[in-house]
Design an enzyme around this catalytic site. Sequence first.
Site, short mmCIF file in Angstrom:
data_model
loop_
_atom_site.label_atom_id
_atom_site.label_comp_id
_atom_site.label_asym_id
_atom_site.label_seq_id
_atom_site.Cartn_x
_atom_site.Cartn_y
_atom_site.Cartn_z
N GLY A 52 2.41 1.62 10.83
CA GLY A 52 3.35 2.74 10.73
C GLY A 52 4.03 3.06 12.04
N ASN A 84 0.87 -1.18 0.00
CA ASN A 84 0.00 0.00 0.00
C ASN A 84 0.90 1.22 0.00
OD1 ASN A 84 -1.79 2.06 0.57
ND2 ASN A 84 -2.10 1.47 2.72
N GLU A 119 -6.57 4.17 8.18
CA GLU A 119 -6.34 5.61 7.99
C GLU A 119 -7.58 6.27 7.42
OE1 GLU A 119 -2.68 5.24 5.79
OE2 GLU A 119 -1.66 4.58 7.61
N SER A 146 3.48 -2.84 10.16
CA SER A 146 4.94 -2.86 10.30
C SER A 146 5.56 -4.18 9.87
CB SER A 146 5.33 -2.48 11.74
OG SER A 146 4.87 -1.17 12.03
N HIS A 149 -9.38 0.91 5.00
CA HIS A 149 -8.09 1.02 5.69
C HIS A 149 -8.26 1.88 6.95
CE1 HIS A 149 -3.93 2.11 6.51
NE2 HIS A 149 -3.58 1.07 5.78
N GLU A 172 -5.35 -5.66 10.34
CA GLU A 172 -4.32 -4.65 10.57
C GLU A 172 -4.58 -3.97 11.92
OE1 GLU A 172 -2.38 -3.31 6.73
OE2 GLU A 172 -4.17 -2.10 6.91
N LYS A 189 0.06 4.29 -0.06
CA LYS A 189 -0.56 5.45 0.60
C LYS A 189 -0.40 6.70 -0.28
CE LYS A 189 0.67 3.26 4.93
NZ LYS A 189 0.35 3.27 6.32
C1 PEP Z 1 -0.66 -0.26 5.88
O1 PEP Z 1 -0.58 0.84 5.37
O2 PEP Z 1 -1.61 -1.00 5.60
C2 PEP Z 1 0.41 -0.70 6.79
C3 PEP Z 1 0.30 -1.87 7.35
O3 PEP Z 1 1.44 0.18 7.01
P1 PEP Z 1 2.89 -0.17 7.69
O4 PEP Z 1 3.38 -1.44 7.03
O5 PEP Z 1 3.73 1.00 7.36
O6 PEP Z 1 2.65 -0.38 9.14
#
Ligand code: PEP
Length: 253
Positions: free
Chosen positions: A176, A11, A100, A216, A98, A170, A13
């Site tokens: 992040g 992703n 976010e 992460s 997501h 997630e 973003k």
């Molecule tokens: C994501 O954006 O779905 C995500 C898991 O980000 P990160 O790997 O940076 O934690």
Amino acid sequence: MENRRPFISGNWKMFKTGPEAVEAAGKISMIVADVLSDIDVMIAPTFTALAPVADKLEDSPVLIGAQNLFWESEGAYTGEISAEMIASAGCECVIIGHSERRQYFNETDESVNKKIKAAISSKLIPIMCIGETESEREEEKTFSVLDKQIKKGLEGLPSEELKSLIIAYEPVWAIGTGKTATSDQAQEVHKYIRSLLENIYDADFAGSVRILYGGSVKPNNVAELMERKDIDGALVGGASLDPETFSKIVHYK
Ligand code: PEP
């Protein structure tokens, strides 16, 4: 028999301009080409990069995903983009709900549900994101939060319409932040999600749905996560931006 093909996805973003995305996508398609007969690999650039990335990857099995959609097919909805538009730009997949988007753009389980229906109508693979916040985990609400997100997100959808569904677990506290769920924590939740799908639908369907872990994921933790029975892939944010790093994740074996 359970036969879930691993699915490793990136992703991007709100990173990378069109030309930057095309360059990175071209590199990725070359350096992961050796595993594409065994693993599905997807990248999700920003909307403006979708069509140029799709052109670049025309001859590559690397899948392209959008990061969002709007559920109406067309109309006076300034700034929105429909499932059909995403599909016609060359996407096969779309990330929905997501954290976010839930956090900053008022995404709700109800809007997630409408978006999943729209994705399916346009034959896009929906990647439905779910996950608890840190305080919800501390208050031992993880399972009840996921219960609600899944039941409401999939409301009114029979299993026959959900053959391509992918779920991404997630945990919000791991996105992040550099804090990854341990493979035990992730496996426990993935197993729970599968049992919930079995309760709502049936064992065959539950056994066929791919459940990705996101939060992460890095080259040094992906293998341990992927070894677990109910973890079928990863949704990778930060570590997917650099083609070499993402390729190390794709080459987790
Ligand atoms: C994501 O954006 O779905 C995500 C898991 O980000 P990160 O790997 O940076 O934690």
